[in-house]
Write an enzyme that holds these catalytic residues in place. Structure first.
Site, PDB file in Angstrom:
ATOM      1  N   ALA A  17      -4.588  -1.866  -2.580  1.00 51.51           N
ATOM      2  CA  ALA A  17      -3.917  -1.104  -1.519  1.00 51.51           C
ATOM      3  C   ALA A  17      -4.946  -0.642  -0.486  1.00 51.51           C
ATOM      4  CB  ALA A  17      -3.218   0.103  -2.132  1.00 51.51           C
ATOM      5  N   LYS A  18      -4.509  -0.583   0.755  1.00 51.88           N
ATOM      6  CA  LYS A  18      -5.394  -0.110   1.836  1.00 51.88           C
ATOM      7  C   LYS A  18      -4.995   1.336   2.134  1.00 51.88           C
ATOM      8  CE  LYS A  18      -6.907  -2.397   6.005  1.00 51.88           C
ATOM      9  NZ  LYS A  18      -8.348  -2.435   5.866  1.00 51.88           N
ATOM     10  N   VAL A  19      -5.635   2.243   1.416  1.00 50.10           N
ATOM     11  CA  VAL A  19      -5.295   3.659   1.512  1.00 50.10           C
ATOM     12  C   VAL A  19      -6.493   4.400   2.100  1.00 50.10           C
ATOM     13  CG1 VAL A  19      -4.620   5.723   0.220  1.00 50.10           C
ATOM     14  CG2 VAL A  19      -3.825   3.479  -0.533  1.00 50.10           C
ATOM     15  N   SER A  76       0.849  -1.204   0.000  1.00 48.86           N
ATOM     16  CA  SER A  76       0.000   0.000   0.000  1.00 48.86           C
ATOM     17  C   SER A  76       0.880   1.249   0.000  1.00 48.86           C
ATOM     18  CB  SER A  76      -0.908   0.024   1.234  1.00 48.86           C
ATOM     19  OG  SER A  76      -1.710  -1.120   1.294  1.00 48.86           O
TER      20      SER A  76
END
Ligand SMILES: Cc1ncc(COP(=O)(O)O)c(C=O)c1O
Length: 303
Positions: free
Chosen positions: A153-155, A63
């Site tokens: 991605a963990k955004v 990420s």
């Protein structure tokens, strides 16, 4: 929920919980430029253990790379910091939240030159979704188109989508929401992946419009290895929900949560997931045994 613990890990130092502060002109506060992980740890017969820590840290670094955040630590250092903060937190069972973000000294969308901060906290956290049959509603909001942002991605910025869903469905008295993708197929919950069951087979949306990886992959592996159940990646329309016998959410926070009903356009579809001998409950038992360190075959997943 008591999220106060003695320490926060910040850029290689343990600081008192009360001293953890950031400036109002923090880049990520303005533009959603932080990446994060949610990781659970559980009491076992031999110290609290963190579940699939390495995989979570791999995703954190992925990420970060998407936002070109340069983490000034190695994966091994972040893994050790997670273990240390759990040990120092005096919490046996809870949640770990590593966070990497663009901090101060830069405003405007282009984030480079902002100071990069890495922070890890751990707190006591019980069930995320109710420990009873849950009612789910298909949201009016769609999952973001996978070409608008990197779905792997963990955004934080992207979580605006998920927060809107939570606000919408809670206002209407549902326990959780479910998002369709841009083509109208079932994608995922705002913080969970989803599985359906029919004729002793699992069905789950394919990767592309969902957050991939950890619990979803764990469930597919243990369903096969422990219960001999295969998984098929499927494109599922809400109109086809009636074809399935059971449905359940999975995720680090949600663990395995059997679903009672899904409402779509005012029509409520009920599932048998909560019956005592349901397959969803069998999968849940296998999963909980593993995270609590009661199944030695999978002890490599515990740190
Ligand atoms: C949108 C979304 N989907 C799925 C999940 C489940 O992911 P994991 O099992 O890796 O925790 C999460 C949790 O982080 C999430 O936020």
């Amino acid at each position: 929920m008591n999220i106060k613990t003695p320490y926060i890990w910040e850029n290689w130092k343990f600081i008192d919980w009360d001293d953890a502060k950031d400036h109002n002109l923090t880049h990520s506060l303005h533009y959603g430029t932080w990446v994060f992980e949610g990781i659970r740890f559980y009491p076992t017969s031999n110290w609290p253990k963190i579940f699939r820590l390495k995989e979570h840290i791999d995703r954190l670094f992925y990420s970060a790379s998407v936002l070109e955040l340069e983490i000034p630590f190695t994966k091994e250092e972040i893994i050790q910091a997670c273990i240390d903060i759990v040990a120092k937190s005096w919490v046996e069972m809870g949640y770990l939240r590593p966070l990497v973000y663009y901090g101060t000294w830069k405003m405007g969308l282009y984030p480079k030159w902002a100071k990069v901060n890495t922070v890890i906290s751990a707190w006591n956290w019980g069930k995320y979704l109710a420990d009873r049959p849950i009612d789910v509603k298909i949201s009016k909001y769609k999952r973001m188109h996978p070409e608008t942002a990197d779905m792997n991605a963990k955004v934080s910025g992207g979580y605006y989508n998920n927060v809107l869903v939570s606000l919408e469905v809670h206002k209407e008295g549902f326990d959780e929401g479910l998002l369709l993708d841009y083509e109208g197929y079932i994608a995922e919950g705002p913080g969970e992946n989803i599985f359906f069951i029919k004729d002793n087979k699992l069905f789950t949306p394919a990767l592309w419009t969902i957050l991939p990886w950890i619990t979803r992959a764990t469930i597919m592996q243990i369903a096969k290895e422990k219960l001999g159940i295969d998984t098929e990646k499927a494109k599922i329309l809400p109109e086809n929900l009636k074809d399935f016998d059971e449905a359940f959410f999975v995720g680090t926070a949600a663990e395995v949560t059997p679903i009672w009903s899904i409402t779509y356009n005012s029509e409520k579809i009920n599932f048998k997931s909560w019956e005592k001998d349901s397959t969803s409950n069998k999968i849940k038992d296998v999963y909980m045994n593993i995270v609590y360190g009661r199944d030695w075959e999978y002890s490599d997943w515990l740190s």
